[in-house]
Design an enzyme around this catalytic site. Structure first.
Site, PDB file in Angstrom:
ATOM      1  N   HIS A  21      20.276  21.364  21.008  1.00  0.00           N
ATOM      2  CA  HIS A  21      21.473  20.189  20.962  1.00  0.00           C
ATOM      3  C   HIS A  21      21.265  19.347  20.498  1.00  0.00           C
ATOM      4  O   HIS A  21      21.874  17.935  20.881  1.00  0.00           O
ATOM      5  CB  HIS A  21      20.741  20.329  22.611  1.00  0.00           C
ATOM      6  N   HIS A  65      30.360  25.859  23.890  1.00  0.00           N
ATOM      7  CA  HIS A  65      28.889  25.206  23.490  1.00  0.00           C
ATOM      8  C   HIS A  65      27.883  26.297  22.184  1.00  0.00           C
ATOM      9  O   HIS A  65      27.182  26.391  21.428  1.00  0.00           O
ATOM     10  CB  HIS A  65      28.055  26.337  24.776  1.00  0.00           C
ATOM     11  N   ASP A  78      25.838  25.107  19.183  1.00  0.00           N
ATOM     12  CA  ASP A  78      24.523  25.368  19.249  1.00  0.00           C
ATOM     13  C   ASP A  78      23.919  26.177  17.867  1.00  0.00           C
ATOM     14  O   ASP A  78      23.138  25.506  16.509  1.00  0.00           O
ATOM     15  CB  ASP A  78      24.224  27.376  19.785  1.00  0.00           C
ATOM     16  N   HIS A 124      20.822  32.460  18.061  1.00  0.00           N
ATOM     17  CA  HIS A 124      20.025  31.751  17.191  1.00  0.00           C
ATOM     18  C   HIS A 124      19.109  32.112  15.833  1.00  0.00           C
ATOM     19  O   HIS A 124      19.795  31.491  14.940  1.00  0.00           O
ATOM     20  CB  HIS A 124      18.542  30.838  18.011  1.00  0.00           C
TER      21      HIS A 124
HETATM   22 ZN   LIG Z   1      22.376  25.778  23.795  1.00  0.00          ZN
END
Ligand SMILES: [Zn+2]
Length: 300
Positions: free
Chosen positions: A90, A251, A255, A278
């Site tokens: 973030h 969101h 990311d 991720h």
């Molecule tokens: Zn995140």
């Protein structure tokens, strides 16, 4: 007179940027529960983004680029010579989203503060720090051919296409199935500092209630509660309200912006990510790096 066609309609790359003065903010680390201060410092051209652990002996530096990515569980962990910094995505998103290329990010704990689960506090902090342009240009990575990353097991994918323009268009498609309390949703934006701040930066982390119980059982998230991030139970969002209807998909875009910044240069192209996390974002950058290597070896 015959008018000459435009030889190069593309704009030349923008110049690098850093912050004007030091700024800091603090918040609870989602993993350790510690109160952690993050301090943003101006940095020279071509420094990139570098984290520094002030609480460790020798105050080690940890560059925020792909060679330093270690495997984090649901977050992006960076590691250099035994020193680590967790939950970097973030902070990275705030910097990349605001087109800040060079910055030293000092922290006094093992993870970046979670704040409200979004990048909003970091954005406000960087806005207060002011942004200055430097002399040298950025060296963007332009996607020139279709790149496909498929995770068939999880039905996840990242597909990147070339674009005619000079910007990054990002789309995220979220679909956890009909049984999930999180509705199917998507989000797409041309990523500029304006759209990043107004449409993406404030969108918070989300998690399922059962996942949070599992994390707490492992000792994580001691001081976090349902006001810190979006927790979805069987019947929907618990003790919280969404800031926008597709906050979860946005969101996920946040990311992606933070993780893709680990390439160390802005990306130009159109990227569509579906059900990714991720690790997929990191794999996608590996794909770009190996493509680059193949190109160089062909040219040599
Ligand atoms: Zn995140």
């Amino acid at each position: 007179m015959v008018r000459q066609p435009h030889k190069n309609p593309r704009m030349s790359p923008r110049t690098q940027r850093t912050i004007e003065r030091i700024a800091q903010t603090r918040g609870i680390g989602f993993l350790t529960g510690q109160t952690i201060t993050v301090r943003f410092m101006p940095a020279e051209e071509n420094t990139g983004i570098v984290f520094q652990r002030l609480d460790l002996e020798g105050q080690p530096l940890i560059p925020a680029t792909m060679p330093y990515v270690a495997s984090g569980n649901r977050h992006t962990l960076l590691q250099h010579r035994g020193a680590t910094v967790a939950l970097t995505e973030h902070v990275m998103a705030a910097l990349a989203g605001m087109q800040i290329d060079n910055c030293l990010v000092q922290i006094d704990g093992p993870e970046a503060p979670g704040c409200d689960g979004s990048a909003l506090d970091f954005v406000r902090c960087l806005q207060a720090a002011g942004i200055v342009t430097q002399v040298q240009s950025v060296n963007p990575y332009r996607i020139t051919e279709k790149i496909t990353l498929i995770d068939a097991k999880r039905n996840a994918s990242i597909i990147a296409f070339p674009t005619h323009g000079d910007q990054l268009i990002l789309e995220y498609q979220l679909d956890y199935g009909r049984q999930s309390p999180i509705a199917e949703q998507s989000a797409q934006f041309v990523i500029t500092p304006y759209t990043f701040v107004s449409e993406v930066a404030f969108c918070r982390t989300f998690i399922l209630e059962q996942e949070i119980e599992m994390l707490k059982a492992r000792g994580y998230g001691k001081n976090t509660n349902t006001s810190h991030l979006l927790v979805f139970g069987e019947d929907g969002l618990i003790e919280n309200t969404l800031r926008v209807e597709n906050e979860c998909a946005r969101h996920k875009l946040l990311d992606c912006i933070g993780d893709f910044a680990l390439l160390g240069r802005p990306i130009i192209g159109h990227i569509i990510a579906r059900k990714t996390g991720h690790e997929h974002n990191h794999q996608f950058l590996h794909e770009i790096l190996s493509l680059q290597e193949r190109r160089y070896s062909r040219a040599a």
